[in-house]
Design a protein around this motif. Structure first.
Motif, PDB file in Angstrom:
ATOM      1  N   HIS A  33      61.605  21.232  69.812  1.00 41.75           N
ATOM      2  CA  HIS A  33      60.298  21.064  69.180  1.00 41.75           C
ATOM      3  C   HIS A  33      59.971  19.575  69.024  1.00 41.75           C
ATOM      4  O   HIS A  33      60.240  18.972  67.974  1.00 41.75           O
ATOM      5  CB  HIS A  33      60.282  21.761  67.825  1.00 41.75           C
ATOM      6  N   GLY A  36      56.661  18.238  66.045  1.00 43.70           N
ATOM      7  CA  GLY A  36      56.976  18.073  64.629  1.00 43.70           C
ATOM      8  C   GLY A  36      58.122  17.128  64.371  1.00 43.70           C
ATOM      9  O   GLY A  36      58.218  16.533  63.287  1.00 43.70           O
ATOM     10  N   LYS A  71      61.437  22.768  57.396  1.00 45.17           N
ATOM     11  CA  LYS A  71      60.899  23.053  58.738  1.00 45.17           C
ATOM     12  C   LYS A  71      62.016  22.751  59.738  1.00 45.17           C
ATOM     13  O   LYS A  71      61.995  21.777  60.496  1.00 45.17           O
ATOM     14  CB  LYS A  71      59.621  22.267  59.018  1.00 45.17           C
ATOM     15  N   GLY A 150      56.705  21.773  56.427  1.00 46.53           N
ATOM     16  CA  GLY A 150      55.547  21.635  57.289  1.00 46.53           C
ATOM     17  C   GLY A 150      54.308  22.176  56.600  1.00 46.53           C
ATOM     18  O   GLY A 150      54.405  22.983  55.671  1.00 46.53           O
ATOM     19  N   GLY A 152      51.995  24.128  58.028  1.00 47.64           N
ATOM     20  CA  GLY A 152      51.904  25.544  58.370  1.00 47.64           C
ATOM     21  C   GLY A 152      52.837  26.388  57.533  1.00 47.64           C
ATOM     22  O   GLY A 152      52.523  27.533  57.176  1.00 47.64           O
ATOM     23  N   GLU A 153      53.989  25.837  57.212  1.00 47.66           N
ATOM     24  CA  GLU A 153      54.967  26.538  56.377  1.00 47.66           C
ATOM     25  C   GLU A 153      54.407  26.860  55.001  1.00 47.66           C
ATOM     26  O   GLU A 153      54.824  27.843  54.357  1.00 47.66           O
ATOM     27  CB  GLU A 153      56.222  25.680  56.253  1.00 47.66           C
ATOM     28  N   GLN A 184      50.264  24.076  64.094  1.00 47.80           N
ATOM     29  CA  GLN A 184      51.436  24.929  64.044  1.00 47.80           C
ATOM     30  C   GLN A 184      51.532  25.689  65.359  1.00 47.80           C
ATOM     31  O   GLN A 184      50.805  25.371  66.308  1.00 47.80           O
ATOM     32  CB  GLN A 184      51.374  25.877  62.842  1.00 47.80           C
ATOM     33  N   THR A 189      46.205  24.442  61.818  1.00 47.11           N
ATOM     34  CA  THR A 189      46.478  25.179  60.578  1.00 47.11           C
ATOM     35  C   THR A 189      45.192  25.656  59.913  1.00 47.11           C
ATOM     36  O   THR A 189      45.166  26.738  59.327  1.00 47.11           O
ATOM     37  CB  THR A 189      47.274  24.309  59.591  1.00 47.11           C
ATOM     38  N   LYS A 242      50.857  15.043  64.903  1.00 44.36           N
ATOM     39  CA  LYS A 242      51.849  15.786  65.673  1.00 44.36           C
ATOM     40  C   LYS A 242      52.080  15.070  67.014  1.00 44.36           C
ATOM     41  O   LYS A 242      51.133  14.678  67.689  1.00 44.36           O
ATOM     42  CB  LYS A 242      51.372  17.213  65.923  1.00 44.36           C
ATOM     43  N   HIS A 256      54.238  21.740  70.485  1.00 47.82           N
ATOM     44  CA  HIS A 256      54.954  22.225  69.298  1.00 47.82           C
ATOM     45  C   HIS A 256      56.391  22.582  69.666  1.00 47.82           C
ATOM     46  O   HIS A 256      57.332  22.207  68.954  1.00 47.82           O
ATOM     47  CB  HIS A 256      54.256  23.455  68.719  1.00 47.82           C
TER      48      HIS A 256
END
Length: 275
Positions: A33, A36, A71, A150, A152-153, A184, A189, A242, A256
């Protein structure tokens, strides 16, 4: 704690190295990944090369500060920092995601020295960090706990249960850092699940908040100082890009979770090192 211009310059250089090593690791592994990992590099560099009270010679030191990469899929950046601090040799970086490697695709505290939590199941990190901070209070220890999430988390409900409990118990030793890179797995997001004003949400749950540019080292260090000196839990809302540092990865959702080709990796590392 305070910081100097030399601290800032050193952290910037370490963040550059973390980005370089992250790309190299993911390229060699053929999976990972990058997006991130690159967005979090400055935050992780500030923690591991200035903020955290740790001892690589004694990874289980009871009085060490704790860090949780909630994350966990962005572990290449964390592994690069751990290597840079001397927890293991650079040869290990070439084994990312191999079956018997100490560096798995998500952090595994049973395999990797310097890890305080096996992570990657999104939403769990803040709850575990809260538990560690509560343990510090009960044991009358002064170590601090930092959790990197993160954006999105933060769609996970457990994050907000932990936030509510941390404020209720006035957990001053707990700091949440949110890497707000705006993307994400499946898209932006705000389109997948609009989080609105995250700083306002944390304040509504009773947290101190600091909103920063997550690539400005001085702002990061100032926010960490604020968290250490303020009563109650603190959330640092770090706005990032990102894929930061690699032109063709920046703000591109397809990076991602995709490994670069030989040519892409070479170009990415060249851009990172000349920045």
């Amino acid at each position: 704690m305070g910081y100097t211009t030399n601290d800032i310059a050193r952290i910037r250089e370490k963040a550059r190295e973390i980005r370089r090593d992250s790309i190299s690791m993911i390229h060699l592994a053929g999976a990972g990944h990058p997006g991130g990992s690159l967005s979090a590099a400055d935050l992780i560099a500030a923690l591991y090369f200035k903020e955290l009270r740790i001892d690589p010679r004694n990874p289980q030191w009871p009085d060490r500060d704790r860090f949780i990469l909630s994350k966990g899929h962005c572990c290449p950046a964390l592994y690069a920092a751990l290597c840079g601090r001397g927890y293991f040799g650079r040869e290990q970086l070439e084994t990312l995601r191999e079956y018997h490697s100490m560096l798995q695709g998500h952090p595994d505290m049973r395999k990797t020295p310097g890890l305080d939590m096996s992570s990657g199941s999104l939403g769990n990190g803040l709850s575990c960090g809260l538990g560690m901070a509560m343990a510090a209070r009960w044991k009358q220890k002064d170590y601090r706990v930092y959790v990197l999430l993160g954006d999105g988390e933060c769609e996970e409900g457990e994050v907000w249960e932990a936030a509510m409990a941390a404020a209720h118990h006035h957990m001053s030793q707990l700091t949440a850092i949110v890497d707000i890179n705006g993307l994400q797995l499946t898209g932006p997001t705000q389109e997948v699940m609009n989080l609105g004003d995250l700083a306002a949400k944390f304040r509504a749950f009773g947290w101190n908040t600091s909103e920063i540019n997550g690539h400005d080292v001085e702002q990061i260090l100032r926010a960490l100082d604020y968290a250490r000196e303020t009563d109650g839990p603190t959330a640092i809302l770090a706005h990032t890009v990102k894929g930061k540092g690699v032109s063709f990865m920046e703000n591109r959702v397809e990076w991602h979770g995709k490994a670069p080709s030989d040519q892409e990796a070479a170009r990415a590392i060249e851009e990172i090192m000349r920045a």
